[in-house]
Design a protein around this motif. Structure first.
Motif, PDB file in Angstrom:
ATOM      1  N   ILE A  79       0.807  -1.225   0.000  1.00 52.64           N
ATOM      2  CA  ILE A  79       0.000   0.000   0.000  1.00 52.64           C
ATOM      3  C   ILE A  79       0.840   1.276   0.000  1.00 52.64           C
ATOM      4  O   ILE A  79       0.581   2.186  -0.782  1.00 52.64           O
ATOM      5  N   THR A  80       1.834   1.359   0.843  1.00 52.05           N
ATOM      6  CA  THR A  80       2.660   2.572   0.905  1.00 52.05           C
ATOM      7  C   THR A  80       3.354   2.811  -0.430  1.00 52.05           C
ATOM      8  O   THR A  80       3.348   3.934  -0.946  1.00 52.05           O
ATOM      9  N   ARG A  81       3.915   1.784  -1.011  1.00 50.79           N
ATOM     10  CA  ARG A  81       4.625   1.918  -2.291  1.00 50.79           C
ATOM     11  C   ARG A  81       3.668   2.309  -3.415  1.00 50.79           C
ATOM     12  O   ARG A  81       4.003   3.152  -4.258  1.00 50.79           O
ATOM     13  N   ILE A  82       2.481   1.737  -3.433  1.00 50.54           N
ATOM     14  CA  ILE A  82       1.507   2.083  -4.462  1.00 50.54           C
ATOM     15  C   ILE A  82       1.152   3.562  -4.361  1.00 50.54           C
ATOM     16  O   ILE A  82       1.100   4.269  -5.367  1.00 50.54           O
ATOM     17  N   SER A  83       0.919   4.038  -3.150  1.00 45.68           N
ATOM     18  CA  SER A  83       0.612   5.460  -2.956  1.00 45.68           C
ATOM     19  C   SER A  83       1.762   6.334  -3.457  1.00 45.68           C
ATOM     20  O   SER A  83       1.542   7.345  -4.126  1.00 45.68           O
ATOM     21  N   GLU A  84       2.989   5.940  -3.158  1.00 50.28           N
ATOM     22  CA  GLU A  84       4.162   6.685  -3.633  1.00 50.28           C
ATOM     23  C   GLU A  84       4.211   6.725  -5.155  1.00 50.28           C
ATOM     24  O   GLU A  84       4.523   7.760  -5.746  1.00 50.28           O
ATOM     25  N   LEU A  85       3.906   5.601  -5.795  1.00 49.95           N
ATOM     26  CA  LEU A  85       3.952   5.532  -7.257  1.00 49.95           C
ATOM     27  C   LEU A  85       2.890   6.403  -7.918  1.00 49.95           C
ATOM     28  O   LEU A  85       3.035   6.770  -9.086  1.00 49.95           O
ATOM     29  N   THR A  86       1.832   6.743  -7.177  1.00 52.57           N
ATOM     30  CA  THR A  86       0.802   7.645  -7.718  1.00 52.57           C
ATOM     31  C   THR A  86       1.095   9.095  -7.343  1.00 52.57           C
ATOM     32  O   THR A  86       0.279   9.973  -7.601  1.00 52.57           O
ATOM     33  N   ASN A  87       2.236   9.331  -6.725  1.00 53.97           N
ATOM     34  CA  ASN A  87       2.604  10.665  -6.245  1.00 53.97           C
ATOM     35  C   ASN A  87       1.539  11.236  -5.317  1.00 53.97           C
ATOM     36  O   ASN A  87       1.230  12.422  -5.349  1.00 53.97           O
ATOM     37  N   VAL A  94      -2.647   6.393   1.132  1.00 54.80           N
ATOM     38  CA  VAL A  94      -2.611   5.154   1.912  1.00 54.80           C
ATOM     39  C   VAL A  94      -3.980   4.913   2.541  1.00 54.80           C
ATOM     40  O   VAL A  94      -4.481   3.788   2.534  1.00 54.80           O
ATOM     41  N   ASP A  95      -4.596   5.962   3.058  1.00 58.70           N
ATOM     42  CA  ASP A  95      -5.918   5.817   3.682  1.00 58.70           C
ATOM     43  C   ASP A  95      -6.959   5.313   2.693  1.00 58.70           C
ATOM     44  O   ASP A  95      -7.799   4.480   3.039  1.00 58.70           O
ATOM     45  N   GLU A  96      -6.909   5.799   1.471  1.00 61.78           N
ATOM     46  CA  GLU A  96      -7.853   5.330   0.452  1.00 61.78           C
ATOM     47  C   GLU A  96      -7.631   3.852   0.138  1.00 61.78           C
ATOM     48  O   GLU A  96      -8.587   3.083  -0.005  1.00 61.78           O
ATOM     49  N   LEU A  97      -6.374   3.461   0.028  1.00 62.33           N
ATOM     50  CA  LEU A  97      -6.056   2.059  -0.247  1.00 62.33           C
ATOM     51  C   LEU A  97      -6.455   1.159   0.922  1.00 62.33           C
ATOM     52  O   LEU A  97      -6.953   0.056   0.711  1.00 62.33           O
ATOM     53  N   LEU A  98      -6.277   1.646   2.145  1.00 66.20           N
ATOM     54  CA  LEU A  98      -6.709   0.883   3.309  1.00 66.20           C
ATOM     55  C   LEU A  98      -8.224   0.775   3.373  1.00 66.20           C
ATOM     56  O   LEU A  98      -8.762  -0.236   3.834  1.00 66.20           O
ATOM     57  N   ALA A  99      -8.921   1.789   2.900  1.00 69.18           N
ATOM     58  CA  ALA A  99     -10.388   1.761   2.889  1.00 69.18           C
ATOM     59  C   ALA A  99     -10.909   0.611   2.026  1.00 69.18           C
ATOM     60  O   ALA A  99     -11.988   0.072   2.300  1.00 69.18           O
ATOM     61  N   ASP A 100     -10.161   0.222   0.986  1.00 71.26           N
ATOM     62  CA  ASP A 100     -10.546  -0.946   0.184  1.00 71.26           C
ATOM     63  C   ASP A 100     -10.649  -2.188   1.071  1.00 71.26           C
ATOM     64  O   ASP A 100     -11.518  -3.029   0.875  1.00 71.26           O
ATOM     65  N   HIS A 101      -9.768  -2.306   2.052  1.00 63.80           N
ATOM     66  CA  HIS A 101      -9.787  -3.452   2.954  1.00 63.80           C
ATOM     67  C   HIS A 101     -11.043  -3.426   3.817  1.00 63.80           C
ATOM     68  O   HIS A 101     -11.667  -4.465   4.031  1.00 63.80           O
ATOM     69  N   VAL A 102     -11.409  -2.266   4.289  1.00 64.65           N
ATOM     70  CA  VAL A 102     -12.594  -2.132   5.127  1.00 64.65           C
ATOM     71  C   VAL A 102     -13.841  -2.492   4.337  1.00 64.65           C
ATOM     72  O   VAL A 102     -14.699  -3.232   4.816  1.00 64.65           O
ATOM     73  N   LYS A 103     -13.946  -2.003   3.092  1.00 71.99           N
ATOM     74  CA  LYS A 103     -15.099  -2.312   2.240  1.00 71.99           C
ATOM     75  C   LYS A 103     -15.211  -3.819   2.033  1.00 71.99           C
ATOM     76  O   LYS A 103     -16.288  -4.383   2.131  1.00 71.99           O
ATOM     77  N   THR A 104     -14.102  -4.460   1.738  1.00 71.64           N
ATOM     78  CA  THR A 104     -14.100  -5.901   1.467  1.00 71.64           C
ATOM     79  C   THR A 104     -14.486  -6.673   2.720  1.00 71.64           C
ATOM     80  O   THR A 104     -15.254  -7.627   2.653  1.00 71.64           O
ATOM     81  N   ASP A 105     -13.989  -6.244   3.879  1.00 72.98           N
ATOM     82  CA  ASP A 105     -14.327  -6.929   5.133  1.00 72.98           C
ATOM     83  C   ASP A 105     -15.819  -6.810   5.432  1.00 72.98           C
ATOM     84  O   ASP A 105     -16.453  -7.767   5.849  1.00 72.98           O
ATOM     85  N   LYS A 106     -16.412  -5.646   5.196  1.00 69.55           N
ATOM     86  CA  LYS A 106     -17.838  -5.441   5.443  1.00 69.55           C
ATOM     87  C   LYS A 106     -18.676  -6.270   4.486  1.00 69.55           C
ATOM     88  O   LYS A 106     -19.688  -6.843   4.863  1.00 69.55           O
TER      89      LYS A 106
END
Length: 72
Positions: free
Chosen positions: A43-51, A56-68
Motif C-alpha cells: 500500500i505505501t509503495r503504491i501510494s508513492e507511485l501515484t505521487n 494510503v488511507d484510500e487504499l486501506l479503505a478498500d480493505h474495510v469495504k471488502t471486510d464489510k
C-alpha cells in the motif's frame, strides 16, 4: 472504482505496476478482479507511485469495504 483500480490506472496499467512493485501482472489482475484490494505490504509503495494521488488511507479503505462485504 476501488482505490487500487485508480492507482493502477494512474501508474500506467497492470504490467507497469507489476514491474515497479517487483511482482507479476497476473498478481495485479487478482488484486483488481478477485480481491478488490492490494495487500497491505504494497500500500505505501503504491501510494508513492501515484505521487499521492491515491493515499494510503484510500487504499486501506478498500480493505474495510471488502471486510464489510464479507460479513454481510
Amino acid at each position: 472504482m476501488s482505490a487500487v483500480e485508480r492507482a493502477i490506472e494512474i501508474i500506467g496499467g497492470q504490467t507497469k505496476a507489476a514491474k515497479l512493485l517487483n511482482t507479476k501482472q497476473n498478481i495485479i489482475w487478482y488484486w483488481l478482479n478477485r480481491h478488490c484490494q492490494a495487500p497491505a505490504k504494497y500500500i505505501t509503495r503504491i501510494s508513492e507511485l501515484t505521487n499521492g494521488q491515491v493515499t494510503v488511507d484510500e487504499l486501506l479503505a478498500d480493505h474495510v469495504k471488502t471486510d464489510k462485504e464479507s460479513a454481510a
